[in-house]
Design an enzyme around this catalytic site. Structure first.
Site, PDB file in Angstrom:
ATOM      1  N   GLY A 130       0.853  -1.190   0.000  1.00  0.00           N
ATOM      2  CA  GLY A 130       0.000   0.000   0.000  1.00  0.00           C
ATOM      3  C   GLY A 130       0.882   1.230   0.000  1.00  0.00           C
ATOM      4  O   GLY A 130       2.019   1.180   0.493  1.00  0.00           O
TER       5      GLY A 130
ATOM      6  N   GLN B  41       2.839   9.999   1.450  1.00  0.00           N
ATOM      7  CA  GLN B  41       4.150   9.338   1.584  1.00  0.00           C
ATOM      8  C   GLN B  41       5.120   9.738   0.479  1.00  0.00           C
ATOM      9  O   GLN B  41       6.324   9.522   0.611  1.00  0.00           O
ATOM     10  CB  GLN B  41       3.997   7.815   1.609  1.00  0.00           C
ATOM     11  CG  GLN B  41       3.297   7.299   2.869  1.00  0.00           C
ATOM     12  CD  GLN B  41       3.193   5.792   2.852  1.00  0.00           C
ATOM     13  OE1 GLN B  41       2.291   5.235   2.223  1.00  0.00           O
ATOM     14  NE2 GLN B  41       4.122   5.118   3.507  1.00  0.00           N
TER      15      GLN B  41
ATOM     16  N   CYS C 203       5.657  -0.218   7.591  1.00  0.00           N
ATOM     17  CA  CYS C 203       5.312   0.963   6.812  1.00  0.00           C
ATOM     18  C   CYS C 203       6.539   1.413   6.036  1.00  0.00           C
ATOM     19  O   CYS C 203       7.645   1.469   6.588  1.00  0.00           O
ATOM     20  CB  CYS C 203       4.854   2.082   7.745  1.00  0.00           C
ATOM     21  SG  CYS C 203       4.345   3.570   6.879  1.00  0.00           S
ATOM     22  N   LEU C 204       6.333   1.759   4.762  1.00  0.00           N
ATOM     23  CA  LEU C 204       7.453   2.206   3.930  1.00  0.00           C
ATOM     24  C   LEU C 204       8.058   3.504   4.467  1.00  0.00           C
ATOM     25  O   LEU C 204       9.206   3.819   4.179  1.00  0.00           O
ATOM     26  CB  LEU C 204       6.987   2.381   2.483  1.00  0.00           C
ATOM     27  CG  LEU C 204       6.457   1.104   1.814  1.00  0.00           C
ATOM     28  CD1 LEU C 204       5.882   1.424   0.440  1.00  0.00           C
ATOM     29  CD2 LEU C 204       7.533   0.028   1.719  1.00  0.00           C
TER      30      LEU C 204
ATOM     31  N   HIS D 135      -4.688   1.167   7.817  1.00  0.00           N
ATOM     32  CA  HIS D 135      -3.318   1.703   7.860  1.00  0.00           C
ATOM     33  C   HIS D 135      -3.133   2.781   6.780  1.00  0.00           C
ATOM     34  O   HIS D 135      -2.630   3.873   7.061  1.00  0.00           O
ATOM     35  CB  HIS D 135      -2.331   0.550   7.657  1.00  0.00           C
ATOM     36  CG  HIS D 135      -0.895   0.963   7.560  1.00  0.00           C
ATOM     37  ND1 HIS D 135       0.080   0.494   8.406  1.00  0.00           N
ATOM     38  CD2 HIS D 135      -0.252   1.805   6.688  1.00  0.00           C
ATOM     39  CE1 HIS D 135       1.243   1.045   8.080  1.00  0.00           C
ATOM     40  NE2 HIS D 135       1.077   1.832   7.030  1.00  0.00           N
ATOM     41  N   GLU D 136      -3.562   2.477   5.555  1.00  0.00           N
ATOM     42  CA  GLU D 136      -3.365   3.432   4.448  1.00  0.00           C
ATOM     43  C   GLU D 136      -4.243   4.668   4.620  1.00  0.00           C
ATOM     44  O   GLU D 136      -3.802   5.794   4.358  1.00  0.00           O
ATOM     45  CB  GLU D 136      -3.647   2.767   3.100  1.00  0.00           C
ATOM     46  CG  GLU D 136      -2.689   1.641   2.741  1.00  0.00           C
ATOM     47  CD  GLU D 136      -1.226   2.028   2.829  1.00  0.00           C
ATOM     48  OE1 GLU D 136      -0.871   3.186   2.546  1.00  0.00           O
ATOM     49  OE2 GLU D 136      -0.427   1.152   3.210  1.00  0.00           O
TER      50      GLU D 136
ATOM     51  N   HIS E 180      -2.905   7.377   6.807  1.00  0.00           N
ATOM     52  CA  HIS E 180      -1.912   8.284   6.212  1.00  0.00           C
ATOM     53  C   HIS E 180      -2.568   9.561   5.668  1.00  0.00           C
ATOM     54  O   HIS E 180      -1.932  10.605   5.594  1.00  0.00           O
ATOM     55  CB  HIS E 180      -1.161   7.602   5.064  1.00  0.00           C
ATOM     56  CG  HIS E 180      -0.049   6.701   5.513  1.00  0.00           C
ATOM     57  ND1 HIS E 180       1.011   7.138   6.266  1.00  0.00           N
ATOM     58  CD2 HIS E 180       0.175   5.378   5.297  1.00  0.00           C
ATOM     59  CE1 HIS E 180       1.845   6.132   6.491  1.00  0.00           C
ATOM     60  NE2 HIS E 180       1.359   5.045   5.924  1.00  0.00           N
TER      61      HIS E 180
HETATM   62 ZN    ZN Z   1       2.301   3.201   5.994  1.00  0.00          ZN
END
Ligand code: ZN
Length: 178
Positions: A49, A54, A103-104, A145-146, A149
């Site tokens: 995701g 991000q 998470c990235l 989670h996404e 953001h």
């Molecule tokens: Zn994330």
């Protein structure tokens, strides 16, 4: 297409509220290019995701795709490709489920987070059409989670006990296939 730099925790853009898209913006060539760049960026780093903030864009857009052969989440089921604009979330149960999230924007770490097990998400797809989807299990966690953001939140905000925040290199149990 191009791969974008992923912002890391500490960058103030990740803590801002993102603005919704208009239908005109969703249909624009610029947004179509952004979506393909986001998929390319996500695939380049093996993510499942990626949200627009991000990569430095405070707009309500996130993509999700669980591939069949994820290195980062080997036990996760696969999913279709989702392109999600302007999401609204409803919780369908108080019952919680926990997963080790990564998470990235928080490279190298995993945290155990409990979230509602069943949710409904209303959103606009890449054609600007209204969609409504009910989700449960791991995919419900990935969506939450996404979507976080887009509202300035990161998964670490939900960790109840700091012992549940660990380095991936120590998380040997994550790679054990059941
Ligand atoms: Zn994330």
């Amino acid at each position: 297409m191009s791969v974008h730099t992923i912002l890391k925790m500490g960058n103030p853009i990740l803590r801002k509220l993102s603005l919704p898209y208009s239908h005109g913006e969703i249909e624009s060539e610029e947004t179509k290019k952004l979506i393909s760049d986001m998929f390319e960026t996500m695939e380049a780093v093996g993510g499942i995701g990626l949200a627009a903030p991000q990569i430095g864009i405070n707009k309500q857009l996130t993509i999700i795709e669980l591939p069949t052969d994820s290195d980062r989440y080997p036990d996760a089921p696969s999913s279709e490709r989702f392109v999600i604009f302007n999401p609204k979330i409803s919780f369908l149960t108080d019952e919680l489920q926990g997963f080790w999230e990564g998470c990235l924007s928080v490279p190298g770490l995993r945290g155990f987070v409990e979230r509602p097990r069943r949710i409904k998400v209303d959103y606009l797809d890449q054609n600007g059409s209204q969609q409504s989807i009910e989700l449960e299990g791991f995919l419900a966690t990935v969506f939450q989670h996404e979507l976080d953001h887009l509202f300035g939140k990161i998964y670490v905000d939900h960790i109840k006990d700091t012992k549940l925040l660990i380095f991936e290199s120590e998380a040997h149990f994550l790679n054990k296939s059941e």
